[in-house]
Design a protein around this motif. Structure first.
Motif, PDB file in Angstrom:
ATOM      1  N   GLN A 146       7.882   8.841  -4.550  1.00  0.00           N
ATOM      2  CA  GLN A 146       7.899   8.663  -3.099  1.00  0.00           C
ATOM      3  C   GLN A 146       9.175   7.938  -2.667  1.00  0.00           C
ATOM      4  O   GLN A 146       9.811   8.310  -1.659  1.00  0.00           O
ATOM      5  CB  GLN A 146       6.666   7.878  -2.656  1.00  0.00           C
ATOM      6  CG  GLN A 146       6.494   7.776  -1.148  1.00  0.00           C
ATOM      7  CD  GLN A 146       5.257   6.972  -0.779  1.00  0.00           C
ATOM      8  OE1 GLN A 146       5.210   5.754  -0.999  1.00  0.00           O
ATOM      9  NE2 GLN A 146       4.254   7.650  -0.230  1.00  0.00           N
ATOM     10  N   TYR A 156      -3.698  12.643  -6.763  1.00  0.00           N
ATOM     11  CA  TYR A 156      -2.432  12.327  -6.099  1.00  0.00           C
ATOM     12  C   TYR A 156      -1.764  13.565  -5.486  1.00  0.00           C
ATOM     13  O   TYR A 156      -0.843  13.430  -4.673  1.00  0.00           O
ATOM     14  CB  TYR A 156      -1.446  11.690  -7.074  1.00  0.00           C
ATOM     15  CG  TYR A 156      -1.705  10.229  -7.346  1.00  0.00           C
ATOM     16  CD1 TYR A 156      -1.078   9.236  -6.587  1.00  0.00           C
ATOM     17  CD2 TYR A 156      -2.557   9.835  -8.363  1.00  0.00           C
ATOM     18  CE1 TYR A 156      -1.308   7.888  -6.837  1.00  0.00           C
ATOM     19  CE2 TYR A 156      -2.793   8.495  -8.626  1.00  0.00           C
ATOM     20  CZ  TYR A 156      -2.167   7.519  -7.862  1.00  0.00           C
ATOM     21  OH  TYR A 156      -2.402   6.183  -8.104  1.00  0.00           O
ATOM     22  N   THR A 159       4.650   6.256  -6.909  1.00  0.00           N
ATOM     23  CA  THR A 159       5.400   5.338  -6.054  1.00  0.00           C
ATOM     24  C   THR A 159       6.903   5.575  -6.227  1.00  0.00           C
ATOM     25  O   THR A 159       7.666   5.593  -5.253  1.00  0.00           O
ATOM     26  CB  THR A 159       5.054   3.881  -6.396  1.00  0.00           C
ATOM     27  OG1 THR A 159       3.677   3.648  -6.110  1.00  0.00           O
ATOM     28  CG2 THR A 159       5.904   2.909  -5.591  1.00  0.00           C
ATOM     29  N   HIS A 164      -4.711   8.009  -1.689  1.00  0.00           N
ATOM     30  CA  HIS A 164      -3.612   7.163  -2.146  1.00  0.00           C
ATOM     31  C   HIS A 164      -2.502   7.165  -1.103  1.00  0.00           C
ATOM     32  O   HIS A 164      -2.118   8.216  -0.573  1.00  0.00           O
ATOM     33  CB  HIS A 164      -3.045   7.686  -3.470  1.00  0.00           C
ATOM     34  CG  HIS A 164      -4.008   7.625  -4.620  1.00  0.00           C
ATOM     35  ND1 HIS A 164      -4.355   6.442  -5.228  1.00  0.00           N
ATOM     36  CD2 HIS A 164      -4.695   8.614  -5.267  1.00  0.00           C
ATOM     37  CE1 HIS A 164      -5.218   6.689  -6.215  1.00  0.00           C
ATOM     38  NE2 HIS A 164      -5.437   8.002  -6.263  1.00  0.00           N
ATOM     39  N   SER A 165      -1.965   5.993  -0.828  1.00  0.00           N
ATOM     40  CA  SER A 165      -0.880   5.902   0.149  1.00  0.00           C
ATOM     41  C   SER A 165       0.405   6.530  -0.360  1.00  0.00           C
ATOM     42  O   SER A 165       1.282   6.904   0.425  1.00  0.00           O
ATOM     43  CB  SER A 165      -0.621   4.429   0.505  1.00  0.00           C
ATOM     44  OG  SER A 165      -0.250   3.700  -0.663  1.00  0.00           O
ATOM     45  N   ASN A 166       0.534   6.649  -1.669  1.00  0.00           N
ATOM     46  CA  ASN A 166       1.744   7.226  -2.272  1.00  0.00           C
ATOM     47  C   ASN A 166       1.484   8.629  -2.819  1.00  0.00           C
ATOM     48  O   ASN A 166       2.116   9.049  -3.785  1.00  0.00           O
ATOM     49  CB  ASN A 166       2.273   6.327  -3.382  1.00  0.00           C
ATOM     50  CG  ASN A 166       1.219   6.021  -4.456  1.00  0.00           C
ATOM     51  OD1 ASN A 166       0.035   6.291  -4.247  1.00  0.00           O
ATOM     52  ND2 ASN A 166       1.640   5.455  -5.559  1.00  0.00           N
ATOM     53  N   CYS A 167       0.547   9.350  -2.225  1.00  0.00           N
ATOM     54  CA  CYS A 167       0.229  10.696  -2.706  1.00  0.00           C
ATOM     55  C   CYS A 167       1.436  11.621  -2.511  1.00  0.00           C
ATOM     56  O   CYS A 167       2.323  11.358  -1.704  1.00  0.00           O
ATOM     57  CB  CYS A 167      -0.992  11.250  -1.992  1.00  0.00           C
ATOM     58  SG  CYS A 167      -0.769  11.460  -0.218  1.00  0.00           S
TER      59      CYS A 167
END
Length: 451
Positions: A275, A303, A272, A337-340
């Motif tokens: 990102q 990730y 996170t 994962h949204s934060n890959c």
């Protein structure tokens, strides 16, 4: 790092060398007796023989392939030498010294033997230096005692015992490759103080002789201080030079579900953070990571890699006394994962990247997840795992051993292959003595050059 030439020895010659190193040494204490001397009770010959039989039976029957890194003939030769030299009686510490070389000769850190946890008291004072080992030489990396001994000084004797003899006894191995010896050196740097206490009973006060002619008597330090400096298992992350993400993973060990949850939360926080900073290049550093669990390794790789993969293509194990092989057909599907991270990744390793961390680096390279920089591994693509522990019946010595062997991606039965990074580099002695992190600098340079 330069390496000495290795000469092949037949089994009888190795047995002679082994006996010369171990059974001509007086097993009486080389230093002060342990503070907790009551634990060093004496065992009869029958009790020692019983523990030795228990030890060798586990090695020979509980591990499906125990002799992948050491020939059975060499093992049998050392085993025979120990069996023929068992004394009429011996203390627990002496028994440890007698059994120690049989474990070392297996050339596999998944096998280890230790004195009982409470053998030495909490007030014991240990060798007060962090060290660097190269070949049969010993150098001061950090001084925790007297200012008279400086960083980079070479120690040639401790309590009148030449360093080359100390290292030879700690080694007790017939290395087949420079990587195996390099692993021995770096691994034993972290446990050097323990080996001095266990194998030589050197503790409390230390007479230090230096190559420059200096001679000093220094007092030891408590183990808590040494552990604080030698053991750093905290996962960390930061930004290097404004543009590069850096993730340090020193361990993949976990004992309960909360440990995995805490690890995963920390990893999620790291990605996170990367990102939010718009990181386009990432360095994952698993140097010195001795492993723990491939579950945590996958939790990290998910990730940065988004296709199905596996870190192990098969497993050899014992079931009802019979060796069996299971080939894993299914692949692991990464968790979304949204934060890959979708940029470029570099993985850093060294010879202490071991066990499940070794499996992590092999999978990373096999599936082309990014660029790899570091040292050629000391482990091949067929490794021991699933470590178990047992207390020997009479001496209460702790014996750790693997109960499975894992087949890693790229393994070939007709060729013993070692993980080799895209860019290999072993830091020189001068670089290590001066605390230079050349491997990390090479990673940053590679990113700057767009490689």
């Amino acid at each position: 790092m330069s390496k000495t030439l290795y000469t092949k020895m037949n089994n009888s010659n190795y047995a002679i060398l082994f006996l010369g190193l171990f059974f001509t040494i007086n097993f009486a204490a080389c230093g002060q007796p342990p503070k907790n001397a009551a634990n060093n009770r004496y065992l009869s010959r029958g009790e020692i023989e019983s523990d030795f039989a228990q030890l060798t039976k586990i090695i020979e029957t509980n591990v499906p392939v125990p002799f992948y890194n050491c020939s059975r003939a060499v093992y049998d030769s050392v085993k025979k030498g120990i069996a023929s030299a068992i004394p009429g009686s011996a203390g627990v510490q002496d028994v440890y010294r007698i059994f120690y070389p049989l474990i070392q000769i297996l050339n596999d850190a998944h096998f280890s033997i230790h004195l009982p946890n409470d053998f030495f008291s909490d007030t014991m004072r240990y060798f007060p230096f962090k060290v660097i080992i190269q070949g049969n030489k010993l150098f001061v990396k950090e001084n925790l005692s007297t200012n008279s001994i400086r960083k980079r000084d070479e120690i040639i004797a401790i309590n009148s015992i030449p360093v080359k003899e100390i290292i030879a006894k700690m080694r007790s191995c017939n290395f087949k490759s420079p990587g195996e010896e390099l692993f021995f050196e770096k691994w034993n740097e972290g446990v050097f103080y323990k080996r001095l206490a266990a194998l030589f009973n050197l503790n409390s006060w230390f007479d230090i002789e230096l190559a420059n002619g200096g001679h000093f008597k220094v007092q030891g330090v408590r183990e808590a201080l040494l552990k604080e400096l030698l053991e750093n298992n905290e996962l960390s992350f930061k930004i290097l030079e404004d543009t590069i993400g850096y993730l340090k993973i020193p361990s993949l060990a976990w004992n309960k579900q909360d440990d995995r949850k805490n690890f995963d939360n920390r990893i999620d926080s790291a990605f996170t953070f990367f990102q939010s900073k718009g990181v386009g290049n990432l360095i994952i550093d698993i140097r010195g990571n001795m492993g723990g669990s491939t579950i945590l390794a996958r939790d990290v790789l998910d990730y940065i890699y988004f296709k199905p993969y596996t870190l192990g293509q098969g497993e050899v194990y014992i079931e009802n006394g019979v060796s069996k092989e299971n080939n894993h057909a299914s692949l692991h599907t990464p968790t979304a994962h949204s934060n890959c991270f979708k940029g470029k990744t570099i993985l850093l390793n060294d010879v202490l990247t071991y066990s499940s961390a070794h499996m992590m680096q092999v999978g990373f390279q096999y599936y082309n997840m990014g660029h790899t920089i570091g040292e050629i591994s000391s482990e091949p693509l067929f490794i021991t795992g699933e470590v178990n522990t047992v207390f020997l019946k009479n001496s209460s010595l702790q014996f750790y051993y693997g109960t499975s062997n894992f087949i890693l991606p790229g393994f070939k039965k007709d060729k013993k292959t070692f993980y080799t990074p895209n860019l290999t580099y072993t830091p020189t002695l001068t670089e290590r003595l001066n605390g230079m992190d050349v491997i990390l600098e090479k990673a940053k340079s590679s990113i700057a050059q767009g490689k």
